[in-house]
Write an enzyme that holds these catalytic residues in place. Structure first.
Site, PDB file in Angstrom:
ATOM      1  N   GLY A 390       0.919  -1.152  -0.008  1.00  0.00           N
ATOM      2  CA  GLY A 390      -0.154  -0.073  -0.070  1.00  0.00           C
ATOM      3  C   GLY A 390       0.707   1.352  -0.121  1.00  0.00           C
ATOM      4  O   GLY A 390       1.960   1.143  -0.093  1.00  0.00           O
ATOM      5  N   GLY A 391       0.113   2.393   0.193  1.00  0.00           N
ATOM      6  CA  GLY A 391       0.926   3.794   0.293  1.00  0.00           C
ATOM      7  C   GLY A 391       1.898   3.631   1.375  1.00  0.00           C
ATOM      8  O   GLY A 391       2.889   4.500   1.312  1.00  0.00           O
ATOM      9  N   MET A 392       1.582   3.145   2.344  1.00  0.00           N
ATOM     10  CA  MET A 392       2.418   3.241   3.756  1.00  0.00           C
ATOM     11  C   MET A 392       3.567   2.322   3.819  1.00  0.00           C
ATOM     12  O   MET A 392       4.691   2.303   4.440  1.00  0.00           O
ATOM     13  CB  MET A 392       1.688   3.461   4.788  1.00  0.00           C
ATOM     14  CG  MET A 392       0.822   4.472   5.238  1.00  0.00           C
ATOM     15  SD  MET A 392      -0.106   4.571   6.654  1.00  0.00           S
ATOM     16  CE  MET A 392       1.057   4.117   7.801  1.00  0.00           C
ATOM     17  N   GLY A 393       3.309   1.052   3.293  1.00  0.00           N
ATOM     18  CA  GLY A 393       4.268   0.103   3.360  1.00  0.00           C
ATOM     19  C   GLY A 393       3.778  -1.363   2.788  1.00  0.00           C
ATOM     20  O   GLY A 393       2.881  -1.338   1.947  1.00  0.00           O
ATOM     21  N   LYS A 410       4.449  -6.229   8.828  1.00  0.00           N
ATOM     22  CA  LYS A 410       4.316  -4.904   7.978  1.00  0.00           C
ATOM     23  C   LYS A 410       5.505  -4.155   8.167  1.00  0.00           C
ATOM     24  O   LYS A 410       6.157  -3.703   9.024  1.00  0.00           O
ATOM     25  CB  LYS A 410       2.871  -4.150   8.818  1.00  0.00           C
ATOM     26  CG  LYS A 410       2.619  -2.885   8.129  1.00  0.00           C
ATOM     27  CD  LYS A 410       1.340  -2.278   8.693  1.00  0.00           C
ATOM     28  CE  LYS A 410       1.059  -0.861   8.029  1.00  0.00           C
ATOM     29  NZ  LYS A 410       0.468  -1.136   6.801  1.00  0.00           N
ATOM     30  N   ASP A 508      -7.127   6.386  10.821  1.00  0.00           N
ATOM     31  CA  ASP A 508      -7.505   5.953   9.529  1.00  0.00           C
ATOM     32  C   ASP A 508      -8.379   4.735   9.423  1.00  0.00           C
ATOM     33  O   ASP A 508      -8.055   3.752   8.844  1.00  0.00           O
ATOM     34  CB  ASP A 508      -6.037   5.547   9.044  1.00  0.00           C
ATOM     35  CG  ASP A 508      -6.162   5.324   7.249  1.00  0.00           C
ATOM     36  OD1 ASP A 508      -6.806   6.062   6.518  1.00  0.00           O
ATOM     37  OD2 ASP A 508      -5.323   4.511   6.973  1.00  0.00           O
TER      38      ASP A 508
END
Length: 685
Positions: A390-393, A410, A508
């Site tokens: 995803g966008g974060m990891g 993660k 989130d």
């Protein structure tokens, strides 16, 4: 180790070959040029060859082509007629094999015939009769329509003539199909044969051609009607008078195919063909005056020219589409996408494919280096497989050999240059967040086990949930029933309430952060990750979150608290109930405008089956005023009450497919500008 000496002349050959390779790379066509040439070879070349060949076409060649077309049309129609007859014959044999017809007058036989006449009426069966060995009718089932009765009677009145008989002169034609019974006698079907007219249609050979389905007739029976020994069953003409006599005689004399030029009744030249119908004495005849061949030749030349022009336009359009959808993305990927991230050499000689090949070679080397680094700082855990990115990891499935349990690993990316001077602070915050998350021990919250840090990133080891996330489930099912949404929402609310009691805000809440286990588990994950990144990498005048789930007060620059999690929960439940998100748009700006507009389509309009109490609760969660939103514990209590009253329990059921439909659009976690002082403008637009 001593190096082997280089062969004599090798250096000189290498110096000579390098300029040649560079020259060949420069002269090689670019990707778009190759695509256009390939499209021209596939689409334009056959049309061009056909067009040039048709320029010199002559009348004799055109007649040969027309004859081949008639042969194909006759054979195709004969095959379709044979299939039509085979289907009706199979129906009769299927009925004759039924044990219930051993005694045609039994209740079981009566019930069978009544059921079958209703079921077979769609196939044109108007009546079913059972006759004894002497041909006497024992029982009949037929449609109640008077016209159908008259037509069925005409079919049953035909003399015995094999498995298939056709009523002479009937309009529309009627068939009688017969199959023998094991105990003697037979089953007879009276079938509407109107479909034969549709089968014998000269679509392939033009409206000036004629196709006819015929069979040898009984001269005595037909003398008073058609005065011809030919019985016409169906087709574009009800008479074969326009067909040459020798052609008709040849077609009905045996099971042979043929074609040729014949003298017509008025002396004109006729092009025709015929083909037998398998399993019967029927034949399909096709004819066309030869003068039509000249008109066809002119029409073919004109159509060929138009096809050539259309092919040129299509190739131009496909070349533009190939550039927009293939060449330009490859250039961007090789130059400014992956190549920009891993340091692609833009000065290398070659086209876009060469640049992309070099880019992925460098990416492959980078992945090997990252794996070596992972082996160092993830010594406790074994990485089993990749799960998602995803966008974060990135999320991997791992294994804890000490405690012998599966874990989810993660990564939180920290390699951005803008975070280089704050990396230590961010890692410390992640460690603190892991400790805080580990304090939330609740069945509806993913347990955090450990955090490992490294110079370029951090890894969080957490509970592994065998299943899917809610976003993927919605990709498959579009929306969920209220009976599923009520216990699902209660589980999410319980997890949020447990975290809020310890002062932990998720920041989130969205479908992808709700994990659904095969065992019926409902677990919220990634508590506080978005909040701590926003705090460490703060950007003035911006808010960090997922568009469509960020509450209005955060978009207006008032920060994010527990009421923001409840607003996002309302957006999640709204999407589950209706199949659409409450705040949508083509881009982030439109989604922000929708969030601030206070206009939410009512749930009752899109999901009228939703209980009013559930719809009202979701709309309270989506309130623009944080004080009007109920607390997570209150939401859990209300949904648990609704579930208990209706005896509802959550179950995942069949897992969704791996990939979402191409029409699905979503937004990643990102920075968005706050809208302080601009709300009136956005609302009025």
């Amino acid at each position: 180790m001593t190096a082997l000496p280089e062969p004599a002349g090798a250096g000189r050959r290498r110096r000579l070959s390098a300029p040649l390779r560079r020259l060949g790379a420069r002269l090689r066509p670019k990707l778009l040029t190759r695509v256009a040439l390939a499209l021209a070879a596939v689409g334009l070349l056959p049309v061009a060859i056909a067009s040039f060949g048709l320029v010199d076409i002559n009348r004799e060649a055109m007649e040969e082509q027309v004859l081949r077309t008639h042969i194909l049309a006759a054979q195709t129609a004969a095959s379709r007629v044979a299939a039509f007859l085979d289907t009706r014959t199979a129906l009769a044999h299927g009925l004759a094999s039924s044990a219930a017809l051993a005694d045609p007058r039994s209740p079981a036989a009566q019930e069978l015939l009544g059921r079958e006449i209703r079921a077979l009426s769609d196939l044109g069966v108007l009546a079913i009769a059972v006759v004894n060995a002497r041909g006497e009718e024992v029982v009949r089932a037929q449609l109640a329509d008077p016209a159908a009765k008259r037509r069925a009677q005409a079919a049953f009145a035909l003399p015995a003539a094999g498995a298939v008989a056709v009523a002479p002169g009937a309009l529309p034609p009627m068939l009688r199909v017969e199959a023998p019974l094991a105990a003697g006698g037979a089953v007879r079907l009276a079938c509407d044969a109107s479909a034969l007219d549709d089968i014998v249609v000269p679509d392939e050979i033009g409206d000036q051609a004629d196709l006819v389905l015929a069979r040898p007739g009984d001269q005595a029976a037909l003398a008073a009607r058609a005065r011809s020994p030919v019985q016409v069953i169906g087709g574009s003409l009800r008479s074969v008078a326009t067909f040459p006599a020798n052609m008709v005689e040849s077609a009905l004399s045996g099971h042979l195919r043929g074609a040729g030029r014949y003298a017509g009744p008025r002396g004109e030249l006729v092009l025709g063909a015929y083909a037998p119908v398998a399993g019967s004495d029927w034949a399909v005849l096709s004819r066309q005056p030869s003068r039509v061949a000249d008109a066809v030749a002119r029409r073919v030349r004109r159509q060929a020219a138009l096809a050539l022009g259309a092919a040129l336009l299509l190739i131009a359009a496909l070349s533009g589409l190939a550039y927009a959808s293939l060449v330009r993305p490859i250039r961007q990927l090789a130059g400014g996408g992956i190549g920009g991230v891993i340091g692609n050499d833009k000065s290398s000689i070659g086209d876009e494919i060469d640049a992309l090949r070099n880019t992925f070679a460098a990416l492959r080397r980078g992945l090997v280096d990252r794996q070596a680094l992972a082996d160092v700082f993830l010594g406790r855990y074994q990485v089993i497989e990749f799960l998602a990115a995803g966008g974060m990891g990135t999320i991997f499935r791992g294994w804890d050999p000490k405690l012998r349990r599966a874990v989810a690993l993660k990564t939180v990316r920290l390699g951005d240059d803008s975070l280089a001077d704050q990396r230590g602070r961010l890692i410390a915050s992640l460690m603190h967040e892991a400790v805080a998350g580990a304090r939330v021990l609740h069945p509806n919250v993913v347990a955090v086990y450990d955090v490992e840090d490294a110079p370029e990133g951090a890894f969080i080891a957490m509970e592994f949930v065998d299943g899917v996330n809610l976003e993927r489930l919605l990709w498959q099912r579009h929306r969920l029933s209220p009976a599923q949404v009520i216990p699902l929402g209660a589980g999410i609310a319980r997890g949020l309430a447990a975290a809020h009691e310890l002062g932990i805000v998720h920041s989130d809440v969205k479908p992808s952060n709700v994990l659904l286990g095969r065992d019926g588990a409902i677990k919220v994950t990634d508590f506080g990750i978005a909040g701590l990144i926003a705090a460490v990498a703060a950007q003035p005048g911006a808010v960090f979150g997922t568009p469509g789930f960020v509450p209005p007060e955060s978009l207006m620059g008032s920060g994010y608290g527990p009421p923001g999690d409840l607003f996002a929960l309302g957006a999640v439940l709204y999407e589950c109930l209706t199949g659409t998100r409450p705040f949508v748009g083509k881009d982030v700006t439109e989604v922000m405008r929708a969030t601030l507009s206070r206009e939410i389509p009512p749930i009752e309009r899109r999901a009228p089956e939703a209980p009013p109490e559930l719809a009202a609760l979701v709309m309270r969660l989506l309130s623009h005023q944080p004080a009007d939103r109920p607390a997570a514990a209150r939401v859990a209590l209300e949904l648990d009450r609704l579930a208990a009253e209706r005896n509802l329990r959550w179950s995942l059921g069949v897992l969704p497919p791996e990939a979402p439909p191409s029409s699905w659009t979503s937004f990643e976690l990102q920075w968005m500008p706050t809208l302080t002082g601009t709300l009136p403008t956005l609302v009025q637009e």
